[in-house]
Design a protein around this motif. Sequence first.
Motif, PDB file in Angstrom:
ATOM      1  N   LYS A   4      70.801 136.192 -57.654  1.00  0.00           N
ATOM      2  CA  LYS A   4      69.500 136.025 -56.993  1.00  0.00           C
ATOM      3  C   LYS A   4      69.408 134.687 -56.275  1.00  0.00           C
ATOM      4  O   LYS A   4      68.839 134.601 -55.197  1.00  0.00           O
ATOM      5  CB  LYS A   4      68.370 136.165 -58.022  1.00  0.00           C
ATOM      6  CG  LYS A   4      66.989 136.134 -57.406  1.00  0.00           C
ATOM      7  CD  LYS A   4      65.911 136.396 -58.421  1.00  0.00           C
ATOM      8  CE  LYS A   4      64.550 136.359 -57.775  1.00  0.00           C
ATOM      9  NZ  LYS A   4      63.479 136.666 -58.705  1.00  0.00           N
ATOM     10  N   ASN A   5      69.979 133.652 -56.850  1.00  0.00           N
ATOM     11  CA  ASN A   5      69.905 132.331 -56.237  1.00  0.00           C
ATOM     12  C   ASN A   5      71.003 132.078 -55.214  1.00  0.00           C
ATOM     13  O   ASN A   5      70.839 131.234 -54.347  1.00  0.00           O
ATOM     14  CB  ASN A   5      69.945 131.250 -57.312  1.00  0.00           C
ATOM     15  CG  ASN A   5      68.678 131.250 -58.133  1.00  0.00           C
ATOM     16  OD1 ASN A   5      67.605 131.587 -57.656  1.00  0.00           O
ATOM     17  ND2 ASN A   5      68.802 130.875 -59.391  1.00  0.00           N
ATOM     18  N   ILE A   7      72.559 134.542 -53.227  1.00  0.00           N
ATOM     19  CA  ILE A   7      72.552 135.470 -52.093  1.00  0.00           C
ATOM     20  C   ILE A   7      71.108 135.616 -51.607  1.00  0.00           C
ATOM     21  O   ILE A   7      70.286 136.264 -52.259  1.00  0.00           O
ATOM     22  CB  ILE A   7      73.144 136.836 -52.503  1.00  0.00           C
ATOM     23  CG1 ILE A   7      74.581 136.643 -52.996  1.00  0.00           C
ATOM     24  CG2 ILE A   7      73.083 137.815 -51.340  1.00  0.00           C
ATOM     25  CD1 ILE A   7      75.193 137.861 -53.653  1.00  0.00           C
ATOM     26  N   LYS A   8      70.852 135.003 -50.459  1.00  0.00           N
ATOM     27  CA  LYS A   8      69.479 134.923 -49.943  1.00  0.00           C
ATOM     28  C   LYS A   8      68.822 136.310 -49.793  1.00  0.00           C
ATOM     29  O   LYS A   8      67.699 136.518 -50.216  1.00  0.00           O
ATOM     30  CB  LYS A   8      69.478 134.208 -48.597  1.00  0.00           C
ATOM     31  CG  LYS A   8      68.086 133.991 -48.030  1.00  0.00           C
ATOM     32  CD  LYS A   8      68.123 133.463 -46.622  1.00  0.00           C
ATOM     33  CE  LYS A   8      68.541 132.017 -46.576  1.00  0.00           C
ATOM     34  NZ  LYS A   8      68.399 131.427 -45.235  1.00  0.00           N
ATOM     35  N   GLY A   9      69.531 137.240 -49.208  1.00  0.00           N
ATOM     36  CA  GLY A   9      68.967 138.576 -48.999  1.00  0.00           C
ATOM     37  C   GLY A   9      68.660 139.292 -50.296  1.00  0.00           C
ATOM     38  O   GLY A   9      67.739 140.091 -50.376  1.00  0.00           O
ATOM     39  N   PHE A  10      69.451 139.010 -51.334  1.00  0.00           N
ATOM     40  CA  PHE A  10      69.228 139.643 -52.630  1.00  0.00           C
ATOM     41  C   PHE A  10      67.957 139.103 -53.268  1.00  0.00           C
ATOM     42  O   PHE A  10      67.205 139.846 -53.894  1.00  0.00           O
ATOM     43  CB  PHE A  10      70.439 139.415 -53.532  1.00  0.00           C
ATOM     44  CG  PHE A  10      70.464 140.274 -54.766  1.00  0.00           C
ATOM     45  CD1 PHE A  10      70.313 141.644 -54.693  1.00  0.00           C
ATOM     46  CD2 PHE A  10      70.668 139.706 -56.007  1.00  0.00           C
ATOM     47  CE1 PHE A  10      70.350 142.438 -55.832  1.00  0.00           C
ATOM     48  CE2 PHE A  10      70.715 140.478 -57.157  1.00  0.00           C
ATOM     49  CZ  PHE A  10      70.554 141.848 -57.068  1.00  0.00           C
ATOM     50  N   LYS A  11      67.709 137.824 -53.064  1.00  0.00           N
ATOM     51  CA  LYS A  11      66.476 137.215 -53.564  1.00  0.00           C
ATOM     52  C   LYS A  11      65.263 137.882 -52.904  1.00  0.00           C
ATOM     53  O   LYS A  11      64.278 138.199 -53.562  1.00  0.00           O
ATOM     54  CB  LYS A  11      66.482 135.716 -53.302  1.00  0.00           C
ATOM     55  CG  LYS A  11      65.314 134.981 -53.890  1.00  0.00           C
ATOM     56  CD  LYS A  11      65.477 133.487 -53.732  1.00  0.00           C
ATOM     57  CE  LYS A  11      64.375 132.776 -54.484  1.00  0.00           C
ATOM     58  NZ  LYS A  11      64.617 131.341 -54.571  1.00  0.00           N
ATOM     59  N   ALA A  12      65.362 138.125 -51.602  1.00  0.00           N
ATOM     60  CA  ALA A  12      64.277 138.798 -50.884  1.00  0.00           C
ATOM     61  C   ALA A  12      64.111 140.234 -51.382  1.00  0.00           C
ATOM     62  O   ALA A  12      62.991 140.718 -51.548  1.00  0.00           O
ATOM     63  CB  ALA A  12      64.553 138.781 -49.387  1.00  0.00           C
ATOM     64  N   TYR A  13      65.233 140.912 -51.641  1.00  0.00           N
ATOM     65  CA  TYR A  13      65.198 142.290 -52.152  1.00  0.00           C
ATOM     66  C   TYR A  13      64.497 142.352 -53.512  1.00  0.00           C
ATOM     67  O   TYR A  13      63.680 143.234 -53.759  1.00  0.00           O
ATOM     68  CB  TYR A  13      66.629 142.837 -52.258  1.00  0.00           C
ATOM     69  CG  TYR A  13      66.748 144.105 -53.052  1.00  0.00           C
ATOM     70  CD1 TYR A  13      66.425 145.336 -52.499  1.00  0.00           C
ATOM     71  CD2 TYR A  13      67.183 144.077 -54.380  1.00  0.00           C
ATOM     72  CE1 TYR A  13      66.528 146.502 -53.240  1.00  0.00           C
ATOM     73  CE2 TYR A  13      67.299 145.237 -55.126  1.00  0.00           C
ATOM     74  CZ  TYR A  13      66.963 146.451 -54.554  1.00  0.00           C
ATOM     75  OH  TYR A  13      67.069 147.608 -55.289  1.00  0.00           O
ATOM     76  N   GLY A  15      62.432 140.065 -54.919  1.00  0.00           N
ATOM     77  CA  GLY A  15      61.085 139.511 -54.978  1.00  0.00           C
ATOM     78  C   GLY A  15      60.885 138.721 -56.264  1.00  0.00           C
ATOM     79  O   GLY A  15      61.679 137.853 -56.602  1.00  0.00           O
ATOM     80  N   ASP A  16      59.843 139.047 -57.014  1.00  0.00           N
ATOM     81  CA  ASP A  16      59.533 138.343 -58.265  1.00  0.00           C
ATOM     82  C   ASP A  16      60.341 138.845 -59.462  1.00  0.00           C
ATOM     83  O   ASP A  16      60.332 138.215 -60.515  1.00  0.00           O
ATOM     84  CB  ASP A  16      58.039 138.475 -58.592  1.00  0.00           C
ATOM     85  CG  ASP A  16      57.166 137.734 -57.600  1.00  0.00           C
ATOM     86  OD1 ASP A  16      57.678 136.810 -56.944  1.00  0.00           O
ATOM     87  OD2 ASP A  16      55.978 138.089 -57.464  1.00  0.00           O
ATOM     88  N   LYS A  17      61.015 139.978 -59.305  1.00  0.00           N
ATOM     89  CA  LYS A  17      61.782 140.547 -60.417  1.00  0.00           C
ATOM     90  C   LYS A  17      63.062 139.755 -60.647  1.00  0.00           C
ATOM     91  O   LYS A  17      63.601 139.140 -59.746  1.00  0.00           O
ATOM     92  CB  LYS A  17      62.173 142.003 -60.119  1.00  0.00           C
ATOM     93  CG  LYS A  17      61.026 142.955 -59.989  1.00  0.00           C
ATOM     94  CD  LYS A  17      61.483 144.393 -59.864  1.00  0.00           C
ATOM     95  CE  LYS A  17      62.634 144.572 -58.894  1.00  0.00           C
ATOM     96  NZ  LYS A  17      63.037 145.959 -58.701  1.00  0.00           N
TER      97      LYS A  17
END
Length: 102
Positions: A4-5, A7-13, A15-17
């Motif tokens: 999550k930290n 891979i930028k796009g994965f963090k966006a995917y 969200g808060d989860k």
Amino acid sequence: MSLKNSIKGFKAYLGDKESLLDTNYRRIADMIELHWGYKEFYQLIQKLLVVEKDQNRQGFPLEVLQEIYALQELHQKEFPALKILIDDGSASRARNKSSLLV
């Protein structure tokens, strides 16, 4: 570091989860992180998703599969040339095999 930290796009995917790969499948998350940005990423994903007959694996829960597919999609978008290399390589190997059969 977590997927999550890193891979930028994965963090966006996500969200808060939190990532289930990060929390419940740390070894796999580390392997994904290690292969991120390399053509070997696709081989790793293939190994994760395909269960061969002689393997005794249960598979992943649906939510984990969704994360893996999301990562695969993000990787294809971020590194499109690597996917083309993999696709071209398997196509040329298939041509070579078929020419040997003739």
